[in-house]
Design a protein around this motif. Structure first.
Motif, PDB file in Angstrom:
ATOM      1  N   TRP A 125       4.366  -3.533   7.320  1.00 23.87           N
ATOM      2  CA  TRP A 125       3.415  -3.453   8.435  1.00 23.87           C
ATOM      3  C   TRP A 125       4.116  -3.336   9.777  1.00 23.87           C
ATOM      4  N   PHE A 143       5.719   1.391   1.788  1.00 23.58           N
ATOM      5  CA  PHE A 143       4.477   0.759   1.341  1.00 23.58           C
ATOM      6  C   PHE A 143       4.287   0.873  -0.172  1.00 23.58           C
ATOM      7  N   GLU A 158      -0.582   0.823  -3.747  1.00 23.09           N
ATOM      8  CA  GLU A 158      -1.953   0.370  -3.533  1.00 23.09           C
ATOM      9  C   GLU A 158      -2.278   0.142  -2.055  1.00 23.09           C
ATOM     10  N   LYS A 159      -1.270   0.139  -1.200  1.00 22.91           N
ATOM     11  CA  LYS A 159      -1.510  -0.061   0.228  1.00 22.91           C
ATOM     12  C   LYS A 159      -1.175   1.180   1.063  1.00 22.91           C
ATOM     13  N   THR A 210      -8.370   4.445  -1.653  1.00 23.18           N
ATOM     14  CA  THR A 210      -7.641   3.605  -2.597  1.00 23.18           C
ATOM     15  C   THR A 210      -8.531   3.194  -3.766  1.00 23.18           C
TER      16      THR A 210
END
Length: 539
Positions: free
Chosen positions: A34, A152, A155-156, A349
């Motif tokens: 992030w 990342f 899934e993100k 997603t």
């Protein structure tokens, strides 16, 4: 394809685990997903902002430096030309030398070029440094996507790309507002000087946070001839699109450059089958979802950039708004892109890209149809409705098409894939502006004389009609000094009505392009290689 492990080249010794999914999550600031997103967003924001913020400063630059209209056009054209031509090659540089280094060099160069523009005292210097801005911007844009892809977990990744798309959308749409404030209350130089502290911040964050992920089978050599052929082909194509409004679509010069572009792409494709390490392995396009994602990005940009091009003239020249007011009226578009991009990432997603992408392009088609119904006296509420729907439709496409392109490419080609995504957007934007501009010009030319006569105005000579048509194409009434008020009112009504008819037809064409994109969206699917860089191991 199988997942590729990645290694961090800034560390020392050791061997990466065989599967990226086995890697331990990053601890602290360095390599944190992030914080990596925040860092690349700061850099990308400069490039996206400069795509639109400078348009507001152009009149002030023209007046201060005594430039001609054609010279001022090159402030924008030089930037986009350099950006479009260099994007794919810049992505390859990131794959070869590492996306961290490429990103940092791009940020430093972009900020330095921005400062040099602010210090320039001639229009020639401004244009030259704008070209440098485009070249350095091309370095950092694909590198940003490569860093996100490598950092990342799968899934993100969509959520990260959603926020990345939100930053680009907000910066692009917010450029006219910020540019208007800076030009009005400071000076035109401040539009460029603002990139310097932003660039310094991005460099500091990049040095502290970014890790350099590289695929084990990353390219080790350069396809120099491939780079030359692709750059020449891209240059001819974008140059033809830029000059077509001036030369005319029937001009031999326009078609000479288009033919040169086709020849360049054909030679490039042939050469790529012969070289050991091609710039773009043509096998990449055997992936139907990836190819569909590239086409979808082009079609989206045609509808969005081409349609939005006329909206700014509509707000300022037909409704008489100031640049700041016009920017504020576009806030529903900006706001829905800001809100919709992360939500689109979460939706993609969960559901996969097909339904969100098709739904987004359908909403875009409806919004463009709604914009074709705008009149000279349409209220802010109706305009805001269509602008908001457009932003809501664009958000999942910006996110989903990007993930489809980058996620379906092998990890070692993530930079090239990022360059393809950005190049598709730039070409689509140029194509949309050129083609829809031609539609607008044709409609204005065919309607102006009849509308002028129907209003009871004195007939125009051929030269006067050509001059009047050029003004009406941007919503300006062709008023001569000293024109009586009653006559001026009639001319203004004719100019605005004719402009509206042209904008309506252009918007309908954009809506048709969006409808085609709905069907292309059904050819996409989730990235097969999205997990290749997820949670990558570092040594």
């Amino acid at each position: 394809m199988t997942s590729q492990t990645t290694i961090e080249t800034t560390g020392s010794g050791g061997k990466a685990p065989a599967a990226p999914s086995d890697a331990a999550p990053a601890k602290g600031l360095r390599g944190h997903p992030w914080f990596t997103l925040i860092t690349v967003a700061v850099g990308v924001m400069m490039v996206a902002l400069d795509g639109t913020i400078v348009a507001i400063a152009n009149p002030a630059i023209q007046k201060d430096l005594g430039a001609t209209f054609a010279e001022v056009q090159w402030i924008t054209n030089g930037y986009f030309l350099a950006l479009a031509v260099a994007l794919i090659t810049a992505g390859k540089l990131g794959d070869r030398f590492g996306h961290r280094q490429t990103f940092l060099i791009g940020v430093v160069g972009f900020a330095a070029a921005s400062g040099a523009i602010g210090l320039s005292s001639s229009i020639a210097a401004v244009v030259v440094f704008r070209v440098f801005q485009g070249l350095f911007g091309a370095l950092l844009m694909p590198a940003a996507l490569g860093l996100l892809r490598a950092t990342f977990p799968a899934e993100k990744l969509n959520m990260a790309i959603g926020i990345w798309g939100m930053v680009i959308g907000a910066s692009t749409a917010g450029g006219p507002i910020l540019g208007g404030v800076l030009v009005e209350h400071v000076n035109w130089q401040s539009v460029f000087f603002i990139n310097v502290p932003v660039g310094i911040l991005a460099v500091v964050l990049g040095v502290l946070i970014l890790l350099d992920h590289r695929a084990e089978n990353a390219p080790r050599s350069f396809d120099v001839l491939g780079i030359a052929l692709l750059s020449a082909a891209m240059f001819c194509l974008v140059w033809a699109l830029i000059k077509a409004p001036e030369w005319g679509w029937g001009s031999g010069r326009t078609w000479l450059f288009i033919a040169g572009s086709v020849l360049g792409f054909a030679l490039f494709a042939f050469w790529e089958t012969k070289v050991k390490e091609p710039l773009i392995p043509l096998a990449l396009f055997r992936s139907v979802p990836l190819s569909a994602g590239v086409v979808l990005m082009v079609l989206m940009a045609i509808a969005f950039m081409g349609g939005l091009f006329f909206v700014t003239f509509y707000l300022q020249n037909v409704h008489g708004m100031s640049p700041i007011d016009a920017g504020l009226h576009l806030l529903p578009l900006t706001g829905m892109m800001i809100v919709g991009s992360p939500l689109a990432g979460a939706m993609i997603t969960k559901l996969g890209p097909r339904v969100p992408l098709a739904g987004g392009m359908a909403a875009t088609a409806i919004a463009m149809y709604g914009m074709s119904t705008l009149e000279t006296d349409t209220g802010s509420g109706i305009m805001s409705l269509w602008f908001a729907l457009l932003g809501l439709g664009l958000a999942p496409v910006m996110v989903g098409a990007t993930e489809v392109i980058v996620g379906n490419a092998p990890m070692e080609l993530s930079g090239v894939a990022g360059g393809l995504q950005q190049a598709a957007m730039q070409i689509g934007g140029s194509l949309g502006t050129a083609v829809l501009g031609a539609v607008m010009a044709s409609k204005v030319d065919s309607d102006l004389a009849g509308n002028w006569t129907s209003a009871g105005l004195p007939p125009l000579t051929a030269a006067q009609e050509a001059q009047a048509s050029e003004a009406v194409q941007v919503g300006v009434a062709p008023l001569a000094p000293g024109t009586p008020d009653a006559i001026a009112a009639k001319i203004t009504d004719v100019a605005h009505d004719t402009f509206i008819s042209g904008m309506s037809l252009a918007s309908l064409v954009a809506a048709g392009v969006a409808v085609v994109a709905v069907f292309v969206a059904f050819l996409t699917k989730r990235g097969e290689n999205a997990e290749a860089g997820a949670g990558a191991a570092h040594i």
